[in-house]
Scaffold this motif. Sequence first.
Motif, PDB file in Angstrom:
ATOM      1  N   PHE A 205       0.666  -0.712  -0.187  1.00  0.00           N
ATOM      2  CA  PHE A 205       0.299  -0.483   0.088  1.00  0.00           C
ATOM      3  C   PHE A 205       0.574   1.060  -0.042  1.00  0.00           C
ATOM      4  O   PHE A 205       0.545   2.091  -0.588  1.00  0.00           O
ATOM      5  CB  PHE A 205      -0.941  -0.067   1.214  1.00  0.00           C
TER       6      PHE A 205
ATOM      7  N   VAL B 289       0.786   1.429  -7.590  1.00  0.00           N
ATOM      8  CA  VAL B 289      -0.230   2.299  -8.541  1.00  0.00           C
ATOM      9  C   VAL B 289       0.131   2.096  -9.933  1.00  0.00           C
ATOM     10  O   VAL B 289      -1.349   2.100 -11.048  1.00  0.00           O
ATOM     11  CB  VAL B 289      -0.273   4.037  -8.672  1.00  0.00           C
TER      12      VAL B 289
ATOM     13  N   ARG C 146      -7.750   4.408  -3.471  1.00  0.00           N
ATOM     14  CA  ARG C 146      -7.891   2.874  -2.038  1.00  0.00           C
ATOM     15  C   ARG C 146      -7.493   2.937  -0.799  1.00  0.00           C
ATOM     16  O   ARG C 146      -6.501   4.416  -1.077  1.00  0.00           O
ATOM     17  CB  ARG C 146      -6.016   2.443  -2.542  1.00  0.00           C
TER      18      ARG C 146
ATOM     19  N   THR D 187      -5.060   5.708   3.015  1.00  0.00           N
ATOM     20  CA  THR D 187      -5.694   6.218   1.729  1.00  0.00           C
ATOM     21  C   THR D 187      -4.639   6.812   0.555  1.00  0.00           C
ATOM     22  O   THR D 187      -3.794   7.594   0.714  1.00  0.00           O
ATOM     23  CB  THR D 187      -6.367   7.105   2.103  1.00  0.00           C
ATOM     24  N   LEU D 188      -5.228   6.261  -0.386  1.00  0.00           N
ATOM     25  CA  LEU D 188      -3.756   6.378  -1.838  1.00  0.00           C
ATOM     26  C   LEU D 188      -4.969   7.066  -2.865  1.00  0.00           C
ATOM     27  O   LEU D 188      -5.553   6.255  -3.323  1.00  0.00           O
ATOM     28  CB  LEU D 188      -3.327   5.578  -1.524  1.00  0.00           C
TER      29      LEU D 188
ATOM     30  N   TYR E 215      -1.551  11.567  -0.361  1.00  0.00           N
ATOM     31  CA  TYR E 215      -1.527   9.326   0.371  1.00  0.00           C
ATOM     32  C   TYR E 215      -1.970  10.262   1.567  1.00  0.00           C
ATOM     33  O   TYR E 215      -1.229  11.830   1.870  1.00  0.00           O
ATOM     34  CB  TYR E 215      -0.353   9.078   0.413  1.00  0.00           C
TER      35      TYR E 215
END
Lengths: 286, 109
Positions: free
Chosen positions: A76, A82, B8, B25-26, B75
Motif C-alpha cells: 500500500f 499504482v 484505494r 488512503t491513496l 497519500y
Amino acid sequence: MTLRLRTTTFVAAAALCAGLAPALAEPADAELVINDEVTIKTVAPAAEHLKGHLDTVYSGWLFREDETRAMEMDDFDNPNMVFAEQAMEVWSTPEGTENKSCADCHGAIEEGMMGVRAKMPKINAAGDLWSLENYVNDCRTNRMGAEAWKWNSQDMKNMTVAISVQSRGMPVAVEIDGPAQSHWEKGKEMYYTRYGQLELSCANCHEDNYGNFIRADHLSQGQVAGFPVYRLKDANIVSIHQRFVGCIRDTRAETFAAGSQEFIDLELYVASRGYGLDIEGAGVRP
Amino acid sequence: MADNVKPRVKVPSKASAGEVVTLKTLISHPMESGQRKDKDGNLIPRSIINRFTCEFNGAMVIDVTLEPSISTNPYFEFDAKVDASGDFKFTWYDDDGSVYEDAKSIEVA
C-alpha cells in the motif's frame, strides 16, 4: 548510518560486515518482508565468479534510510503499485491490428509472467540476448500488431514493474553460460572499464566503495534485483538501463543508449553479480 | 475527469472497542498544479483534488483542504478511534466537480 540506525527499531550490526574497513557504513541488519508475507533475501554469499572481488552481496535496500525501507515492506505504501495496477489494465486490453491483449496469449499475469523477470536478460529463439523490454516489444509489434513502446516510456516501465512483481521472492536466475557467455564476458569487461572524464568504472564505486558516501547518499553494490525501482527523487519508476545511463553520465562520459546491446550485456553481467539475492518485485529507493 | 483516478484505502477489518486504528488512503491523480507550462509555453490548467474527507458512521473523522503544491497520487495516513462497528466513508473532491468515493467497514468485537 550506524548512529542513525541505533535510534530506530532497526538494530545496526557491525558484525554483519566485519570484513569491511571500519570507516565504512554497514548495510542495515534488517529483514525485508513484504506485506508480512514474502521474505526477500537481501544478503547472500557472493557467487563463485565474484571470488576475489566480493565476499557477500547486499541488496541496495539495505543501504537506504529506515523510512525508505519501510515503504517497500507494504504494497500500500509502495508507489510502484499504482503504476503496476495501471499496467494490469493494459494487460487485458486488446490493442493493435490483431486486436489481441497480453492476456490472450499469456493468460493471467500472475501465472503467465511468474518467474519471467528473474531470468532476464535471456537469449531469445534467434540467439540474441534480450532484456524484458525487448520481449514486451516483440509481443507488441509481432503478435499484436501494435506500436512498440519506447524503452523508458511510462507504459513500458509500468508493464515491467507489473511483470517484476510476479517474480517477487524468486532468486536471480539468469543464464551466463552457453550462448550467453560471450555477452556476459562483454558485460564484465564493461563493468571493469573506466569511463568518462572522471575515469570511473562501475567497480570503483560499487565494488571498492559500497557503503561509503557519494555526496549525500550511500553507495550500494549496484545490484539490479530490486529493479525496476521507484525513485522518490524522480517520483517515478526507473528502469535498469536508465540507471546505467545515470551512472555513466555521472562519470562525465557519453553514455550508451537505453536498450543498446552494450547495456543489455552489462545488465546480464550485473544481474549475475546478484546470484543469491531475490527479485524484490519493484523496490523503492531515494 | 482526470485519467486513471482510482481511490484505494486500507482499514483494519477488526478492532476492539475504543481502539485507535490507523487508516491509509491513496488516490491516483496527476495533481496538476496549474503552475507548469507545456512545450509551447502555454500554462497547463490546474487539476487537483481539492478536498478529502473521511466519515465514520456519519461523523466526520477528518476534513482536509488540499492545495496545488501537493504531489501526484496524494497519500493520507491518520488515526481514528472506533467505539462501535460501522463504515468508514472516504470522499475525494476533484477540481472538475468529480467526486470519488470508497468505503470500508470495520468490526468492533
